[in-house]
Design a protein around this motif. Structure first.
Motif, short mmCIF file in Angstrom:
data_model
loop_
_atom_site.label_atom_id
_atom_site.label_comp_id
_atom_site.label_asym_id
_atom_site.label_seq_id
_atom_site.Cartn_x
_atom_site.Cartn_y
_atom_site.Cartn_z
N GLN A 102 0.83 -1.21 0.00
CA GLN A 102 0.00 0.00 0.00
C GLN A 102 0.87 1.26 0.00
OE1 GLN A 102 -2.12 -0.93 3.58
NE2 GLN A 102 -3.83 -1.92 2.52
N ALA A 103 1.92 1.25 0.80
CA ALA A 103 2.81 2.42 0.87
C ALA A 103 3.56 2.60 -0.45
CB ALA A 103 3.79 2.25 2.02
N GLY A 104 4.07 1.50 -1.01
CA GLY A 104 4.78 1.61 -2.28
C GLY A 104 3.90 2.12 -3.39
N LEU A 105 2.66 1.64 -3.43
CA LEU A 105 1.71 2.11 -4.44
C LEU A 105 1.37 3.58 -4.21
CD1 LEU A 105 -0.09 1.42 -6.84
CD2 LEU A 105 -1.83 0.60 -5.21
N ALA A 106 1.28 3.97 -2.95
CA ALA A 106 1.00 5.37 -2.62
C ALA A 106 2.08 6.29 -3.18
CB ALA A 106 0.91 5.55 -1.11
N VAL A 107 3.34 5.88 -3.07
CA VAL A 107 4.44 6.69 -3.59
C VAL A 107 4.33 6.82 -5.11
CG1 VAL A 107 6.94 6.81 -3.86
CG2 VAL A 107 5.96 6.16 -1.66
N SER A 108 3.89 5.76 -5.77
CA SER A 108 3.69 5.83 -7.22
C SER A 108 2.66 6.90 -7.55
CB SER A 108 3.21 4.47 -7.76
OG SER A 108 4.21 3.48 -7.60
N TYR A 109 1.56 6.93 -6.81
CA TYR A 109 0.53 7.95 -7.05
C TYR A 109 1.02 9.34 -6.66
CZ TYR A 109 -3.25 4.71 -8.20
OH TYR A 109 -4.05 3.77 -8.83
N ARG A 110 1.75 9.44 -5.57
CA ARG A 110 2.23 10.76 -5.12
C ARG A 110 3.18 11.38 -6.13
NH1 ARG A 110 6.37 10.53 -0.46
NH2 ARG A 110 7.64 10.01 -2.27
N ASP A 111 4.10 10.57 -6.66
CA ASP A 111 5.14 11.10 -7.53
C ASP A 111 4.84 10.93 -9.01
OD1 ASP A 111 6.47 11.69 -5.22
OD2 ASP A 111 7.85 9.99 -5.31
N GLY A 112 3.70 10.32 -9.33
CA GLY A 112 3.35 10.13 -10.74
C GLY A 112 4.29 9.17 -11.44
N LEU A 113 4.64 8.07 -10.77
CA LEU A 113 5.57 7.09 -11.33
C LEU A 113 4.79 6.03 -12.10
CD1 LEU A 113 7.90 6.70 -8.22
CD2 LEU A 113 8.25 8.15 -10.23
N SER A 114 4.72 6.21 -13.42
CA SER A 114 4.00 5.31 -14.32
C SER A 114 2.50 5.29 -14.06
CB SER A 114 4.56 3.88 -14.24
OG SER A 114 5.90 3.84 -14.69
N VAL A 115 2.01 6.33 -13.37
CA VAL A 115 0.59 6.49 -13.11
C VAL A 115 0.34 7.98 -12.86
CG1 VAL A 115 0.80 6.19 -10.60
CG2 VAL A 115 -1.34 5.57 -11.73
N PRO A 116 -0.82 8.52 -13.26
CA PRO A 116 -1.07 9.95 -13.02
C PRO A 116 -0.98 10.30 -11.54
CG PRO A 116 -2.68 9.05 -14.55
CD PRO A 116 -1.92 7.88 -14.00
N LYS A 117 -0.43 11.47 -11.23
CA LYS A 117 -0.34 11.90 -9.84
C LYS A 117 -1.73 12.00 -9.23
CE LYS A 117 3.99 14.53 -9.65
NZ LYS A 117 4.62 15.82 -9.29
N ASN A 118 -1.83 11.53 -8.00
CA ASN A 118 -3.11 11.59 -7.29
C ASN A 118 -2.82 11.62 -5.80
OD1 ASN A 118 -5.61 11.03 -6.03
ND2 ASN A 118 -6.34 9.88 -7.80
N TYR A 119 -2.74 12.83 -5.24
CA TYR A 119 -2.39 12.96 -3.82
C TYR A 119 -3.47 12.37 -2.92
CZ TYR A 119 1.27 16.22 -5.34
OH TYR A 119 2.37 16.78 -5.94
N THR A 120 -4.72 12.49 -3.31
CA THR A 120 -5.80 11.95 -2.50
C THR A 120 -5.67 10.44 -2.36
OG1 THR A 120 -7.29 13.72 -3.20
CG2 THR A 120 -8.30 11.73 -2.26
N LYS A 121 -5.42 9.77 -3.49
CA LYS A 121 -5.24 8.32 -3.48
C LYS A 121 -4.00 7.95 -2.68
CE LYS A 121 -6.27 4.13 -4.96
NZ LYS A 121 -7.50 3.44 -4.52
N ALA A 122 -2.95 8.75 -2.82
CA ALA A 122 -1.71 8.47 -2.09
C ALA A 122 -1.94 8.52 -0.59
CB ALA A 122 -0.63 9.48 -2.50
N ILE A 123 -2.64 9.55 -0.12
CA ILE A 123 -2.89 9.69 1.32
C ILE A 123 -3.78 8.56 1.82
CG2 ILE A 123 -3.98 11.12 3.09
CD1 ILE A 123 -1.24 12.10 2.13
N GLU A 124 -4.76 8.18 1.03
CA GLU A 124 -5.66 7.07 1.40
C GLU A 124 -4.84 5.80 1.63
OE1 GLU A 124 -8.75 4.24 -1.03
OE2 GLU A 124 -8.88 6.41 -1.39
#
Length: 395
Positions: A102-124
């Protein structure tokens, strides 16, 4: 002469960029490079299982193995760095409710790593992970509160989360706590406390901790200034390819601190750092090409490296691009372009660019002549301690 939201990087970008090995000395008979190579040979990456075992377990649905593979691909240590594959493994792990995944996936969303940035999803995702007391989740939720990404900025919460992560053995956490004491974020500035936490990170073999200890010795913060001691710590970090330590060794060579002054050695070390994407090192490589120090003068190369640093928002590099355009060095002369880059740099607080921009307004070069605006920029530069800005303001 001459950020990145994750504190583990920011921690090393002190006002001046600035690791422990028995028997390491900064003497002329044992070169810095030799010492680094010696340590590299001793520090092979350690993994609990073979990569084949991790792959076999992950393909069988083991969530922990999937999480570890995600970290391997993200770090680029055990495998070539691949953010897409990291995302795939973190997703598989997270879908099973694994806190690390969950944390690793959150970082992907936070930093836009091969996925669009999404801070809300990252925090969730980070909240789910931190609620399970996972050190990686605690660490990155701490970053979120530190930077105010997806949550209201709160240094106290950031510090508390870093402390929890540190208690669980997360090696970046002590460095971040040390950095907060170093800079006075959420706590009273205390270099002794900073050193104490950096030492804890060093005990976990974290290169960022080695580099920051070196910086304290170089700056003389909380300890007696000692360039030789700083160099020893930087060597320890550079042996793990830490880009900040590589740059700091370069600056020691450039200034002749702890080593014999050498522009060519400075260029060599700064290039290692620049090739890893470190913006300040990229700007300095540009400057060395610009001035022909340690390398043959080449304005086109200077422009190339200044541009790399400017793309990362480096204020000095933006100002240097403005200077190249104003003079027509390595690029077609353009006052309009010069003003554009001087303005970007000046708005980031670069006093040299502020003075230069003021002069462009005074002379009407690349912009409509405006003495009042010119004086505004000269005043900003002067207040920042720029001598030329003060002189121009009083003319």
């Amino acid at each position: 002469m001459l950020n990145n939201m994750k504190l583990k990087k920011l921690a090393l970008i002190m006002p001046m960029l600035f690791g422990i090995g028995a028997g390491l000395t900064a003497c002329a008979t044992d070169s810095v490079q030799q010492q680094v190579e010696q340590l590299k040979a001793q520090q092979q990456p350690q993994v609990e299982k073979s990569l084949e075992q991790y792959l076999a377990l992950a393909n069988q649905g083991d969530a922990e193995a999937q999480y570890q593979l995600g970290r391997f691909y993200r770090s680029g240590v055990q495998f070539p760095k691949d953010d897409q594959k990291a995302l795939e493994w973190f997703t598989k792990s997270a879908n099973q409710g694994h806190a690390g995944g969950q944390a690793g996936l959150a970082v992907s969303y936070r930093d836009g790593l091969s996925v669009p940035k999404n801070y809300t999803k990252a925090i969730e995702l980070l909240t789910l992970s931190a609620n399970q007391e996972h050190p990686y989740g605690l660490l990155h939720l701490g970053y979120a509160y530190l930077d105010g990404l997806g949550v209201t900025q709160d240094y106290s919460k950031a510090l508390a989360l870093f402390q929890k992560a540190a208690a669980k053995g997360e090696k970046y956490a002590p460095v971040n706590i040390g950095w907060m004491y170093n800079e006075g974020y959420g706590v009273e500035k205390n270099y002794a406390k900073a050193m104490e936490w950096y030492q804890k990170g060093a005990a976990l073999n974290e290169p960022l901790a080695f580099n920051n200890i070196g910086a304290l010795y170089q700056q003389g913060h909380g300890v007696s200034q000692d360039y030789n001691e700083a160099l020893k710590w930087y060597i320890k970090a550079a042996a793990q390819n830490n880009e900040y330590a590589q740059a700091n060794i370069g600056y020691l060579y450039l200034d002749g601190h702890g080593v014999a002054q050498s522009d060519s050695k400075a260029f060599e070390w700064l290039l290692k750092s620049a090739n890893q994407g470190h913006a300040r090192a990229q700007n300095t490589i540009g400057w060395l090409y610009d001035k022909g120090r340690g390398v043959k003068q080449d304005y086109a190369k200077a422009f190339e490296w200044y541009s790399k640093a400017a793309e990362q928002g480096n204020a000095t590099a933006l100002g240097n691009l403005g200077y190249l355009y104003e003079r027509g060095y390595g690029v077609p002369q353009s006052d309009t372009k010069a003003v554009e880059y001087y303005r970007q740099s000046a708005e980031k607080g670069n006093d040299v660019a502020q003075a230069n921009l003021g002069n462009m307004y005074r002379l009407g070069q690349g912009v409509e002549k405006n003495e009042a605006t010119a004086k505004e920029w000269f005043k900003k530069a002067c207040e920042a301690g720029n001598k030329r800005g003060c002189e121009k303001l009083n003319q």
